[in-house]
Design a protein around this motif. Structure first.
Motif, mmCIF file in Angstrom:
data_model
loop_
_atom_site.group_PDB
_atom_site.id
_atom_site.type_symbol
_atom_site.label_atom_id
_atom_site.label_comp_id
_atom_site.label_asym_id
_atom_site.label_seq_id
_atom_site.Cartn_x
_atom_site.Cartn_y
_atom_site.Cartn_z
ATOM 1 N N HIS A 1 -21.408 -54.775 -26.067
ATOM 2 C CA HIS A 1 -21.503 -56.031 -25.315
ATOM 3 C C HIS A 1 -21.111 -55.823 -23.850
ATOM 4 O O HIS A 1 -21.799 -56.276 -22.937
ATOM 5 C CB HIS A 1 -20.617 -57.095 -25.969
ATOM 6 N N LYS A 2 -19.993 -55.098 -23.635
ATOM 7 C CA LYS A 2 -19.553 -54.833 -22.252
ATOM 8 C C LYS A 2 -20.585 -53.994 -21.497
ATOM 9 O O LYS A 2 -20.865 -54.233 -20.319
ATOM 10 C CB LYS A 2 -18.198 -54.113 -22.266
ATOM 11 N N LEU A 3 -21.144 -52.998 -22.178
ATOM 12 C CA LEU A 3 -22.175 -52.165 -21.539
ATOM 13 C C LEU A 3 -23.366 -53.032 -21.108
ATOM 14 O O LEU A 3 -23.896 -52.874 -19.997
ATOM 15 C CB LEU A 3 -22.677 -51.126 -22.533
ATOM 16 N N PHE A 4 -23.766 -53.943 -21.962
ATOM 17 C CA PHE A 4 -24.910 -54.792 -21.637
ATOM 18 C C PHE A 4 -24.598 -55.792 -20.532
ATOM 19 O O PHE A 4 -25.445 -56.045 -19.673
ATOM 20 C CB PHE A 4 -25.453 -55.488 -22.889
ATOM 21 N N GLU A 5 -23.409 -56.358 -20.570
ATOM 22 C CA GLU A 5 -23.057 -57.289 -19.471
ATOM 23 C C GLU A 5 -23.113 -56.550 -18.148
ATOM 24 O O GLU A 5 -23.608 -57.070 -17.149
ATOM 25 C CB GLU A 5 -21.653 -57.856 -19.697
ATOM 26 N N TRP A 6 -22.603 -55.322 -18.144
ATOM 27 C CA TRP A 6 -22.638 -54.507 -16.943
ATOM 28 C C TRP A 6 -24.093 -54.229 -16.520
ATOM 29 O O TRP A 6 -24.463 -54.388 -15.350
ATOM 30 C CB TRP A 6 -21.864 -53.194 -17.183
ATOM 31 N N ALA A 7 -24.931 -53.828 -17.506
ATOM 32 C CA ALA A 7 -26.324 -53.447 -17.199
ATOM 33 C C ALA A 7 -27.106 -54.639 -16.650
ATOM 34 O O ALA A 7 -27.884 -54.509 -15.699
ATOM 35 C CB ALA A 7 -27.001 -52.896 -18.455
ATOM 36 N N ILE A 8 -26.904 -55.800 -17.245
ATOM 37 C CA ILE A 8 -27.626 -56.999 -16.790
ATOM 38 C C ILE A 8 -27.206 -57.338 -15.355
ATOM 39 O O ILE A 8 -28.044 -57.668 -14.511
ATOM 40 C CB ILE A 8 -27.365 -58.176 -17.765
#
Lengths: 149, 149
Positions: free
Chosen positions: A100-107
């Motif tokens: 989830h953290k990786l995706f929030e960062w990527a977005i």
């Protein structure tokens, strides 16, 4: 947990994560030192300003990764797209919020680069992954079609 | 019919095709001279060796287009992917084989570049497009997921 650009030294850890997966097991070569095909692909990504191979690191260990590709295009009034591939979270860390953290960062990275859309494809057999992406706001309005050469 | 790299002079014809479509109608701006957002996106594509905006030309007219993106990546033993976006055939030419020829050409270009896979996403409402891609050998094993920013 920090998220940073991968270096060649991260390759064995990334490849191990790619291979430690139901579908990846059949597709990857987890030998170390890495198969030269991975080294060459990493060099191509590293040299391309529209590529960003990201790793998540916690306590000195690589615990997750994803590849971001920024794609210019004419459709939708010249809109850039952010595309995500090669998403993995280390098996020891699944369910811990790393993904989830990786995706929030990527977005957020895609937003900073001016992308109007973030896109990815996920194998239809990965039902949990689909739910994970839907929770992040992704909509499965498209078919992801692939042709092996 | 010849297939060649698009130039900035082709932009009005390409944009007109992008807009002449059920979904494109709501998304594009077919004004001429082109909206500067298209001009900027075309310049970014034109400067990127992993981008190829292709047009099909017949009798001096642009009758089709597609965008090829070559994507290096670590997954599947460092396999390159060819990705196709912004596929259009001029409405006057639909059913004439232009799309099929464009795709045969694009798949061959991906092969020449050493890609192991060609991928695309298609809106699930485009049932005819899905059949067209399946006839070319594409398999809809993936969900194509998008998040608007």
């Amino acid at each position: 947990m920090i998220i940073r650009k991968a270096t060649a030294a991260d390759l064995p850890a990334i490849i191990a994560m790619l291979a430690d997966d139901e579908l990846g097991r059949k597709r990857e070569d987890a030998s170390n030192p890495p198969n030269p095909a991975y080294v060459a692909a990493f060099a191509a990504m590293d040299a391309d300003p529209n590529q960003f191979m990201a790793v998540a690191e916690a306590g000195g260990d690589i615990v997750g990764c994803l590849q971001l590709t920024y794609i210019p295009g004419l459709s939708r009034k010249g809109m850039w797209r952010g595309q995500i591939e090669s998403v993995r979270v280390a098996s020891s860390q699944r369910g811990s919020g790393v993904g989830h953290k990786l995706f929030e960062w990527a977005i957020e990275e895609c937003r900073k680069r001016g992308c109007g859309l973030v896109q990815l494809t996920t194998d239809k057999s990965r039902t949990e992954a689909k739910r994970f992406y839907e929770n992040l706001g992704f909509v499965a309005e498209h078919e992801g079609m692939k042709l092996s050469l």
